[in-house]
Enzyme design. Sequence first.
Site, PDB file in Angstrom:
ATOM      1  N   ARG A  58       1.622  70.353  13.290  1.00 21.01           N
ATOM      2  CA  ARG A  58       3.265  70.347  14.074  1.00 21.01           C
ATOM      3  C   ARG A  58       3.120  69.717  15.434  1.00 21.01           C
ATOM      4  O   ARG A  58       4.080  69.642  15.993  1.00 21.01           O
ATOM      5  CB  ARG A  58       3.210  71.920  14.438  1.00 21.01           C
ATOM      6  CG  ARG A  58       3.192  72.729  13.199  1.00 21.01           C
ATOM      7  CD  ARG A  58       3.353  74.163  13.783  1.00 21.01           C
ATOM      8  NE  ARG A  58       4.626  74.334  14.519  1.00 21.01           N
ATOM      9  CZ  ARG A  58       5.577  74.945  13.821  1.00 21.01           C
ATOM     10  NH1 ARG A  58       5.747  75.060  12.730  1.00 21.01           N
ATOM     11  NH2 ARG A  58       6.677  74.849  14.642  1.00 21.01           N
TER      12      ARG A  58
ATOM     13  N   GLU B 240      13.725  57.956  -1.094  1.00 18.33           N
ATOM     14  CA  GLU B 240      12.587  58.820  -0.986  1.00 18.33           C
ATOM     15  C   GLU B 240      11.258  58.052  -1.019  1.00 18.33           C
ATOM     16  O   GLU B 240      10.250  58.254  -0.178  1.00 18.33           O
ATOM     17  CB  GLU B 240      12.488  60.135  -1.909  1.00 18.33           C
ATOM     18  CG  GLU B 240      11.338  60.905  -1.716  1.00 18.33           C
ATOM     19  CD  GLU B 240      11.181  61.529  -0.280  1.00 18.33           C
ATOM     20  OE1 GLU B 240      11.981  61.325   0.368  1.00 18.33           O
ATOM     21  OE2 GLU B 240      10.042  61.984  -0.031  1.00 18.33           O
TER      22      GLU B 240
ATOM     23  N   CYS C 131       6.000  71.829  18.097  1.00 16.26           N
ATOM     24  CA  CYS C 131       4.612  72.158  18.909  1.00 16.26           C
ATOM     25  C   CYS C 131       3.776  73.077  18.053  1.00 16.26           C
ATOM     26  O   CYS C 131       4.463  73.906  17.068  1.00 16.26           O
ATOM     27  CB  CYS C 131       4.491  72.172  20.148  1.00 16.26           C
ATOM     28  SG  CYS C 131       5.159  70.913  21.244  1.00 16.26           S
TER      29      CYS C 131
ATOM     30  N   ASN D 187       6.697  76.396  22.450  1.00 16.63           N
ATOM     31  CA  ASN D 187       7.351  75.469  21.552  1.00 16.63           C
ATOM     32  C   ASN D 187       8.678  75.543  21.413  1.00 16.63           C
ATOM     33  O   ASN D 187       9.398  76.646  21.383  1.00 16.63           O
ATOM     34  CB  ASN D 187       6.782  75.980  20.070  1.00 16.63           C
ATOM     35  CG  ASN D 187       7.504  74.840  18.941  1.00 16.63           C
ATOM     36  OD1 ASN D 187       7.877  73.818  19.272  1.00 16.63           O
ATOM     37  ND2 ASN D 187       7.693  75.498  17.836  1.00 16.63           N
ATOM     38  N   GLY D 188       9.378  74.371  21.963  1.00 18.46           N
ATOM     39  CA  GLY D 188      10.887  74.501  21.974  1.00 18.46           C
ATOM     40  C   GLY D 188      11.331  73.431  23.308  1.00 18.46           C
ATOM     41  O   GLY D 188      10.396  72.792  23.509  1.00 18.46           O
TER      42      GLY D 188
ATOM     43  N   LYS E 145       5.796  67.600  11.628  1.00 18.93           N
ATOM     44  CA  LYS E 145       6.250  68.335  10.506  1.00 18.93           C
ATOM     45  C   LYS E 145       7.797  68.882  10.525  1.00 18.93           C
ATOM     46  O   LYS E 145       8.451  68.854   9.648  1.00 18.93           O
ATOM     47  CB  LYS E 145       5.216  69.317   9.834  1.00 18.93           C
ATOM     48  CG  LYS E 145       5.520  69.965   8.638  1.00 18.93           C
ATOM     49  CD  LYS E 145       5.256  69.054   7.406  1.00 18.93           C
ATOM     50  CE  LYS E 145       5.533  69.560   6.357  1.00 18.93           C
ATOM     51  NZ  LYS E 145       5.662  68.434   5.058  1.00 18.93           N
TER      52      LYS E 145
ATOM     53  N   LYS F  61       8.571  57.499   2.253  1.00 17.30           N
ATOM     54  CA  LYS F  61       7.237  58.014   2.151  1.00 17.30           C
ATOM     55  C   LYS F  61       6.642  56.596   2.609  1.00 17.30           C
ATOM     56  O   LYS F  61       5.386  56.777   3.533  1.00 17.30           O
ATOM     57  CB  LYS F  61       6.756  58.340   0.457  1.00 17.30           C
ATOM     58  CG  LYS F  61       7.352  59.453   0.437  1.00 17.30           C
ATOM     59  CD  LYS F  61       6.629  60.598   0.881  1.00 17.30           C
ATOM     60  CE  LYS F  61       7.148  61.763   1.410  1.00 17.30           C
ATOM     61  NZ  LYS F  61       8.413  61.880   2.209  1.00 17.30           N
TER      62      LYS F  61
ATOM     63  N   HIS G 270      25.024  42.591  -2.674  1.00 21.45           N
ATOM     64  CA  HIS G 270      26.089  42.507  -1.559  1.00 21.45           C
ATOM     65  C   HIS G 270      25.448  42.401  -0.258  1.00 21.45           C
ATOM     66  O   HIS G 270      25.790  42.647   0.755  1.00 21.45           O
ATOM     67  CB  HIS G 270      26.741  43.849  -1.551  1.00 21.45           C
ATOM     68  CG  HIS G 270      27.524  43.847  -2.931  1.00 21.45           C
ATOM     69  ND1 HIS G 270      28.939  43.461  -3.107  1.00 21.45           N
ATOM     70  CD2 HIS G 270      27.132  44.849  -3.848  1.00 21.45           C
ATOM     71  CE1 HIS G 270      29.249  43.659  -4.555  1.00 21.45           C
ATOM     72  NE2 HIS G 270      28.328  44.690  -4.821  1.00 21.45           N
TER      73      HIS G 270
ATOM     74  N   GLU H  25       6.862  55.982   6.477  1.00 19.95           N
ATOM     75  CA  GLU H  25       6.400  57.314   7.406  1.00 19.95           C
ATOM     76  C   GLU H  25       4.983  57.069   7.419  1.00 19.95           C
ATOM     77  O   GLU H  25       4.305  57.804   8.468  1.00 19.95           O
ATOM     78  CB  GLU H  25       7.099  58.586   7.403  1.00 19.95           C
ATOM     79  CG  GLU H  25       6.510  59.319   5.680  1.00 19.95           C
ATOM     80  CD  GLU H  25       7.650  60.718   5.904  1.00 19.95           C
ATOM     81  OE1 GLU H  25       7.255  61.175   7.083  1.00 19.95           O
ATOM     82  OE2 GLU H  25       7.737  61.003   4.889  1.00 19.95           O
TER      83      GLU H  25
ATOM     84  N   TRP I  93       3.488  68.128  20.426  1.00 22.83           N
ATOM     85  CA  TRP I  93       4.287  67.025  20.105  1.00 22.83           C
ATOM     86  C   TRP I  93       5.237  66.572  21.258  1.00 22.83           C
ATOM     87  O   TRP I  93       6.104  67.357  21.272  1.00 22.83           O
ATOM     88  CB  TRP I  93       4.967  67.279  18.803  1.00 22.83           C
ATOM     89  CG  TRP I  93       5.647  65.939  18.346  1.00 22.83           C
ATOM     90  CD1 TRP I  93       4.937  64.631  17.907  1.00 22.83           C
ATOM     91  CD2 TRP I  93       7.074  65.771  17.981  1.00 22.83           C
ATOM     92  NE1 TRP I  93       5.808  63.804  17.413  1.00 22.83           N
ATOM     93  CE2 TRP I  93       7.250  64.501  17.415  1.00 22.83           C
ATOM     94  CE3 TRP I  93       8.063  66.707  17.830  1.00 22.83           C
ATOM     95  CZ2 TRP I  93       8.219  64.000  16.948  1.00 22.83           C
ATOM     96  CZ3 TRP I  93       9.297  65.993  17.428  1.00 22.83           C
ATOM     97  CH2 TRP I  93       9.506  64.493  17.065  1.00 22.83           C
TER      98      TRP I  93
HETATM   99  C1  AGP Z   1       9.847  63.669   5.074  1.00 18.38           C
HETATM  100  O1  AGP Z   1       8.401  63.235   4.632  1.00 18.38           O
HETATM  101  C2  AGP Z   1       9.762  63.845   6.929  1.00 18.38           C
HETATM  102  N1  AGP Z   1       8.647  64.834   7.113  1.00 18.38           N
HETATM  103  C3  AGP Z   1      11.109  64.251   7.316  1.00 18.38           C
HETATM  104  O2  AGP Z   1      12.073  63.209   6.978  1.00 18.38           O
HETATM  105  C4  AGP Z   1      11.655  65.507   6.867  1.00 18.38           C
HETATM  106  O3  AGP Z   1      11.858  65.693   5.263  1.00 18.38           O
HETATM  107  C5  AGP Z   1      12.786  66.076   7.839  1.00 18.38           C
HETATM  108  O4  AGP Z   1      12.638  65.926   9.099  1.00 18.38           O
HETATM  109  C6  AGP Z   1      13.596  67.279   7.177  1.00 18.38           C
HETATM  110  O5  AGP Z   1      12.712  68.493   7.409  1.00 18.38           O
HETATM  111  P1  AGP Z   1      13.120  69.770   6.851  1.00 18.38           P
HETATM  112  O6  AGP Z   1      13.043  69.738   5.241  1.00 18.38           O
HETATM  113  O7  AGP Z   1      12.119  70.749   7.219  1.00 18.38           O
HETATM  114  O8  AGP Z   1      14.363  70.113   7.375  1.00 18.38           O
END
Ligand code: AGP
Length: 608
Positions: A28, A480, A2, A101-102, A603, A484, A503, A487, A75
């Site tokens: 966030r 990766e 958050c 936040n937490g 994020k 992308k 396989h 997500e 969030w």
């Molecule tokens: C990547 O695009 C995502 N936002 C997510 O997988 C991210 O990489 C993951 O949550 C790890 O975050 P961090 O590098 O801040 O630990």
Amino acid sequence: MCGIFGCILKTGNAASAIHKGLKKLEYRGYDSVGIATLQEDRLFIKKDTGKIDNVHAIHNLDDLPGGLGIGHTRWATHGAPYQVNAHPHTDCNNTIALVHNGIIENFAELKTELEELGHTFKSKTDTEVIAHLIEEELKRTDLSLVDAVRETVKQLDGSYALAIISVKEPDKIICARKESPLVLGVGKDSIYVASDIPAFLSETNKSVVIEDGEIIILNHSGYEIRKIDSWKEITREPKTINWAPEMAEKQGYPHFMLKEIHEQPLRLRNTLRLQNQYLELMTTFLDRAGEVFLVACGTSYHACLAASYMFSKLSFLATHPVIASEFVEQHGKSVNIDSTLLVVSQSGETADTLDAVESARLRAATVLGLTNIVGSTLTRVARVYICQQSGPEIGVAATKTFTSQLSVLTQLAIRLAKKRGKISHVEIEEIEEKLEQIPDIVESTIQHQEEKVKQLAKKYKGKQAFFFLGRGLSSAVALEGRLKLMEIAYIPSLAYPAGESKHGPISLIEQGFPVIFICPNDSTRKAIISNIMEMKARGASIIAIIEKGDKEIKKLADDYIEIDTELPEVLSPIPFVTPLQLFAYYMALECKRDPDMPRNLAKSVTVK
Ligand code: AGP
């Protein structure tokens, strides 16, 4: 996950400053938003579900009186995103308001105790119990607000970054931190508290990082920091942040994600200017380790996976890339004093990653950190850490932080190779020389290939699923690229080491099924070509990311993207991932998605 923000202004309207700060924190979390301000002895609150702009359009978040206030962009973790669960939360008499936040892990039992004392709750959140606890503490004795907050947080299990205001002391904001990030911004006639620096960067670049277990009193004359347990006052001067305010703005790009993809050459140049002593120190720890685990989540895990190939190929060091949320189950019992964890987290706050760190530290393992955020929790629990200098990454999807991580990990593998003497100096010098060129290679690839990638997104829009296949280091790039696309464009995708496709996964292939191959001209190229043939034979549409001039694969592919130079294989992930970042971005636009704020994601995932 958050965003919290608070400010005290000598002149001007706190609500509009809070609204502006929350906009910078929207990455966030963005399912609800709220602001509370104080004027004379009254609390004024506006909050609702929805993105900030939508809530502002309905409620006019700027229209709250007073020069002191707090705000929150959420969030959801406890309590669905309904208006009643949005922060700020208050006590029974609406005299205290707070944002958090937490996660408060013992909130259920605290709530039961408070209800037995007659407290009535409005929300389903864990956060609201904190407001009622403070109310209870203020009843018991004539404690000041900060004393009541101190007694309250001692009862909390879990994580928190808090900002609290009360009509009883309308000239203060009380803050406290445990695990969740919190920073102060110190202006000429103003003071700010926020979850992250970009929130106040346009107003001041003087920042004070708050550490775990600290409580802060903000007022018109400044800030006072104390230890929650010992009550010892802490003197901590502001540091100047060299992020210019516009750096956290979009600089004319439609989305932060596109800005950050384009920013990679600049960031990669910065990442090549890291302080030598930290790289050397970390290399020494890696060289002496009995065993090395590379621990991370999501995109950062993909950087670790690529690094495991680099450490093996350049320094003959065997490393174990591990997804952080599996670390304790997989290795918790085997970790010992001879173990070293190289932990990668751009936020430095990912709960799964910090969990793995805590478990390893309890078994005397050495923890090394690679992060983008100075002052993040990872920087405080690591024995040595490196800040990768990517600058603020606002887009939820990691892009520039990924390529910066790869650059730092490559530098560590090269230093280790030198220390261990496993490969020739000539080879090492060639790799170092090319590494210096990587920012230009990425710049030229973006310049020459972006339009073509944009057209590919239009051509393949509407495809229900994609395959991403690579071998060796490129298997990490495949994972990766797939993440992308999933997500931010919400398209189901699979990624495998290409050798695995026969396989089982190949059964998915039918006429026109799009398969993206990552094909640098390295030791895996011949095998990749046979994988391309296998897929073509079953009707797949082949999209190949190739090195410029690779005629053989150009002939086999339906479409291709060319990377502008020949590269030593350990350097291929950085330029080869860039077209995949752009592909995901433009496909998201084709699918009418918001690339900066994808649904269900945040994020920094500070919940387990
Ligand atoms: C990547 O695009 C995502 N936002 C997510 O997988 C991210 O990489 C993951 O949550 C790890 O975050 P961090 O590098 O801040 O630990």
